[in-house]
Design an enzyme around this catalytic site. Structure first.
Site, PDB file in Angstrom:
ATOM      1  N   LEU A   8      64.108  33.806 -33.331  1.00 49.76           N
ATOM      2  CA  LEU A   8      64.951  32.644 -33.004  1.00 49.76           C
ATOM      3  C   LEU A   8      66.078  32.546 -34.029  1.00 49.76           C
ATOM      4  CD1 LEU A   8      62.229  29.979 -32.125  1.00 49.76           C
ATOM      5  CD2 LEU A   8      63.317  31.674 -30.621  1.00 49.76           C
ATOM      6  N   ARG A  15      72.821  22.919 -43.107  1.00 52.49           N
ATOM      7  CA  ARG A  15      72.562  22.619 -44.516  1.00 52.49           C
ATOM      8  C   ARG A  15      73.060  23.715 -45.476  1.00 52.49           C
ATOM      9  NH1 ARG A  15      66.367  21.359 -43.632  1.00 52.49           N
ATOM     10  NH2 ARG A  15      66.823  22.426 -41.680  1.00 52.49           N
ATOM     11  N   GLY A  77      66.699  22.959 -29.424  1.00 53.95           N
ATOM     12  CA  GLY A  77      65.355  23.013 -30.011  1.00 53.95           C
ATOM     13  C   GLY A  77      64.720  24.380 -29.853  1.00 53.95           C
ATOM     14  N   GLU A 154      55.552  17.505 -36.187  1.00 59.22           N
ATOM     15  CA  GLU A 154      56.701  17.690 -37.073  1.00 59.22           C
ATOM     16  C   GLU A 154      56.711  16.584 -38.117  1.00 59.22           C
ATOM     17  OE1 GLU A 154      58.940  20.367 -37.097  1.00 59.22           O
ATOM     18  OE2 GLU A 154      57.259  21.019 -35.876  1.00 59.22           O
ATOM     19  N   ASN A 387      96.744  60.895 -62.673  1.00 61.74           N
ATOM     20  CA  ASN A 387      96.577  61.388 -61.292  1.00 61.74           C
ATOM     21  C   ASN A 387      97.485  60.678 -60.294  1.00 61.74           C
ATOM     22  OD1 ASN A 387      95.131  58.974 -61.651  1.00 61.74           O
ATOM     23  ND2 ASN A 387      93.801  59.419 -59.923  1.00 61.74           N
TER      24      ASN A 387
HETATM   25  C1  UD1 Z   1      60.421  24.727 -37.367  1.00 62.38           C
HETATM   26  C2  UD1 Z   1      59.124  24.210 -36.730  1.00 62.38           C
HETATM   27  C3  UD1 Z   1      58.219  23.666 -37.854  1.00 62.38           C
HETATM   28  C4  UD1 Z   1      57.973  24.749 -38.876  1.00 62.38           C
HETATM   29  C5  UD1 Z   1      59.300  25.323 -39.407  1.00 62.38           C
HETATM   30  C6  UD1 Z   1      59.051  26.523 -40.258  1.00 62.38           C
HETATM   31  C7  UD1 Z   1      59.601  23.400 -34.465  1.00 62.38           C
HETATM   32  C8  UD1 Z   1      59.835  22.205 -33.637  1.00 62.38           C
HETATM   33  N1  UD1 Z   1      59.398  23.178 -35.772  1.00 62.38           N
HETATM   34  O1  UD1 Z   1      61.093  23.623 -37.948  1.00 62.38           O
HETATM   35  O2  UD1 Z   1      56.978  23.234 -37.308  1.00 62.38           O
HETATM   36  O3  UD1 Z   1      57.198  24.227 -39.936  1.00 62.38           O
HETATM   37  O4  UD1 Z   1      60.129  25.755 -38.315  1.00 62.38           O
HETATM   38  O5  UD1 Z   1      60.241  26.946 -40.864  1.00 62.38           O
HETATM   39  O6  UD1 Z   1      59.570  24.507 -33.950  1.00 62.38           O
HETATM   40  N2  UD1 Z   1      66.644  27.659 -33.502  1.00 62.38           N
HETATM   41  C9  UD1 Z   1      67.324  28.103 -32.402  1.00 62.38           C
HETATM   42  N3  UD1 Z   1      67.744  27.190 -31.485  1.00 62.38           N
HETATM   43  C10 UD1 Z   1      67.524  25.860 -31.614  1.00 62.38           C
HETATM   44  C11 UD1 Z   1      66.833  25.407 -32.761  1.00 62.38           C
HETATM   45  C12 UD1 Z   1      66.400  26.331 -33.686  1.00 62.38           C
HETATM   46  O7  UD1 Z   1      67.531  29.298 -32.210  1.00 62.38           O
HETATM   47  O8  UD1 Z   1      67.928  25.118 -30.719  1.00 62.38           O
HETATM   48  C13 UD1 Z   1      66.207  28.640 -34.499  1.00 62.38           C
HETATM   49  C14 UD1 Z   1      66.896  28.444 -35.831  1.00 62.38           C
HETATM   50  O9  UD1 Z   1      68.078  29.232 -35.904  1.00 62.38           O
HETATM   51  C15 UD1 Z   1      65.845  28.908 -36.824  1.00 62.38           C
HETATM   52  C16 UD1 Z   1      64.524  28.641 -36.106  1.00 62.38           C
HETATM   53  O10 UD1 Z   1      64.833  28.475 -34.744  1.00 62.38           O
HETATM   54  O11 UD1 Z   1      65.952  30.284 -37.118  1.00 62.38           O
HETATM   55  C17 UD1 Z   1      63.813  27.399 -36.648  1.00 62.38           C
HETATM   56  O12 UD1 Z   1      64.663  26.281 -36.437  1.00 62.38           O
HETATM   57  P1  UD1 Z   1      64.840  25.130 -37.502  1.00 62.38           P
HETATM   58  O13 UD1 Z   1      65.786  24.135 -36.962  1.00 62.38           O
HETATM   59  O14 UD1 Z   1      65.125  25.715 -38.829  1.00 62.38           O
HETATM   60  O15 UD1 Z   1      63.359  24.497 -37.439  1.00 62.38           O
HETATM   61  P2  UD1 Z   1      62.623  23.638 -38.521  1.00 62.38           P
HETATM   62  O16 UD1 Z   1      63.120  22.251 -38.478  1.00 62.38           O
HETATM   63  O17 UD1 Z   1      62.689  24.352 -39.822  1.00 62.38           O
HETATM   64 CA    CA Z   2      63.829  26.248 -40.650  1.00 67.26          CA
END
Ligand code: UD1
Ligand code: CA
Length: 454
Positions: A8, A15, A77, A154, A387
């Site tokens: 993903l 941030r 998400g 979460e 050179n």
């Molecule tokens: C997510 C998990 C959380 C976990 C954490 C670990 C969910 C709801 N939560 O939270 O339980 O502890 O990861 O790091 O899954 N992404 C997409 N499309 C989106 C949203 C996210 O591709 O619409 C990708 C982001 O680029 C990232 C990954 O998914 O690589 C995780 O997304 P992020 O928003 O960082 O999730 P967390 O809030 O960290």
């Molecule tokens: Ca994350």
């Protein structure tokens, strides 16, 4: 069961405060997304997809040609992201391993352990979890009184009591494809009702469990697996942890690293047994270093180094070095320098696009560029190849056993014959035949000085 992996990587990573997509941040010589893909390959999984969104083209160009890409146009998400890739797995009975593109420390070994556990348990979903002293913003693993895994909450949706739970979701989850498609259908069928208004992938657990599916949380041996790089501080923590594991692997393979905390080695660097590395050394890119070298506080980048060399406080870029050479202190080997064996490039000497033959010495304050230097040649202190004429670079050829005196300018293009001598201070602009002594200094003018008394 066949395992397919999905990374993903659709988010921007607000941030990070950067225009660059978060997954293109670099640690230990590679981007986050490429580290994740490489970890998956390390576990022997070859079918890899990535979901991209923010600056999708840029991410795709970097991530690797062997990946299949799916576009998530709007970031709604993690469940929504995975749903964008559903054609990758929905028509087959396989295992789907989902990883976050910002979590580079889930190693091949950890992935293999997770897949092994998933298969052993004949599970429908298995979450890679970790226990942390500070569970921070991660999703909390909720278990019932008997310890059975029930769901993930979460942080932002957690009750005061749930916030205290220190077992968390690493974001790496493996699913049986049929269960996953069912759960995704259910999540996507209604508007999300959670604090972030997002479609949560973590909701698959509760849904699958309520349908009698077998769900597990597998606690990783290494708690660092959860480390994700959400901001630049966390990026530094990820890099520190990866650096420590690179250094540990090298030390267990017989490399002596005096102070691993102060030694910076990229992921794909290779170093042979018996090589000793002192603090302050930075070894980058595709560098390969052989056995029994000693390296003090140097930067070595994309270079190949043989055995038994001494490299002291120097910079070496895209160069090749044979055996038993002495480099430094304070030498600069620029692109396409090739030192054969037993040469010396010493204090404040710089080389570029030059071959230096066996036993030749450039011990102090010299510049040698675009030169072919034979064996046993000696460059006196301050001697240089001129050179560059301001327009073009020109070659110098210096044959075996030539002796270049101090402060000599070799004005290229030029050939200096074998066993010839060039007297100190000469500016030589014509070829020097073999076995010749050349003195090419301007004629001395001498006048009686007027002594002015004050
Ligand atoms: C997510 C998990 C959380 C976990 C954490 C670990 C969910 C709801 N939560 O939270 O339980 O502890 O990861 O790091 O899954 N992404 C997409 N499309 C989106 C949203 C996210 O591709 O619409 C990708 C982001 O680029 C990232 C990954 O998914 O690589 C995780 O997304 P992020 O928003 O960082 O999730 P967390 O809030 O960290
Ligand atoms: Ca994350």
């Amino acid at each position: 069961m066949n395992v397919k992996a999905v990374i993903l990587a659709g988010g921007k990573g607000k941030r990070m405060k950067s225009d660059l997509p978060k997954v293109l941040s670099t640690i230990c010589g590679d981007t986050l997304i490429r580290h994740v893909a490489e970890n998956i390959r390390d576990a022997g999984i070859g079918e890899i997809a990535a979901v991209t969104g923010y600056r999708s083209e840029m991410v795709r160009e970097n991530a690797g040609e062997d990946l299949t890409f799916y576009l998530q146009e709007e970031q709604l998400g993690t469940a929504h992201a995975l749903n964008c890739a559903r054609s990758f797995f929905e028509n087959e009975d396989c295992a789907v391993l989902v990883l976050c593109g910002d979590a580079p420390l889930v190693s091949g070994e950890t992935i293999s352990d997770l897949v092994g556990f998933f298969e052993e348990q004949n599970a429908d979903i298995c979450v890679l979890s970790a226990r942390l002293p500070d569970p921070a913003g991660y999703g909390r693993i909720i278990r019932d009184e008997e310890g059975n895994f029930e769901r993930i909450v979460e942080k932002k949706d957690a009750t005061a009591e749930q916030v205290l739970i220190n077992e968390v979701n690493s974001g790496t989850i493996i699913f049986r494809s049929r269960r996953l498609t069912q759960a995704l259908d259910e999540i996507m069928s209604k508007k999300p009702e959670n604090a972030q208004g997002e479609y949560y992938l973590t909701d698959t657990i509760e849904i699958t469990a309520s349908r009698g599916g077998r769900v597990f949380a597998y606690s990783a041996k290494d708690p660092n697996v959860v480390l994700g790089a959400n901001d630049r501080y966390e990026l530094s923590l990820c890099e520190k942890a990866m650096r420590a594991s690179i250094n540990k692997r090298l030390m267990l393979d017989g490399v002596r690293i005096i102070d691993p905390e102060c030694t910076y080695i990229d992921r794909y660097v290779k170093i042979g047994e018996g090589t000793c590395i002192y603090p302050g050394t930075v070894i980058l890119g595709s560098t390969e270093i052989g056995k029994n070298n000693t390296v003090y506080s140097s930067r070595i980048e994309d270079s190949v180094i043989g055995e038994g060399n001494l490299i002291d406080t120097s910079v070496i870029e895209s160069s090749r070095i044979g055996d038993e050479n002495t480099v430094g202190p304070f030498a600069h080997l620029r692109k396409d320098t090739c030192l054969s064996s037993r040469t010396k490039v010493g204090s404040f000497s710089e080389t570029k696009a030059s071959f230096i033959g066996e036993g030749s010495k450039i011990p102090h304050l010299s510049y040698v560029g675009d030169a072919q230097v034979g064996q046993r040649v000696n460059f006196g202190c301050g001697s240089v190849t001129a050179n560059y004429d301001g327009n073009k670079k020109h070659p110098s050829v210096i044959k075996d056993d030539a002796f270049i005196g101090c402060n000599v300018n070799l004005i290229a293009p030029i050939t200096v014959g074998s066993s010839s001598y060039i007297a100190a201070g000469s500016s030589v602009s014509r070829d020097v035949p073999d076995g010749t002594l050349v003195i090419e200094r301007s004629k001395r003018l001498q006048h009686k000085a007027k002594i002015i008394k004050k």
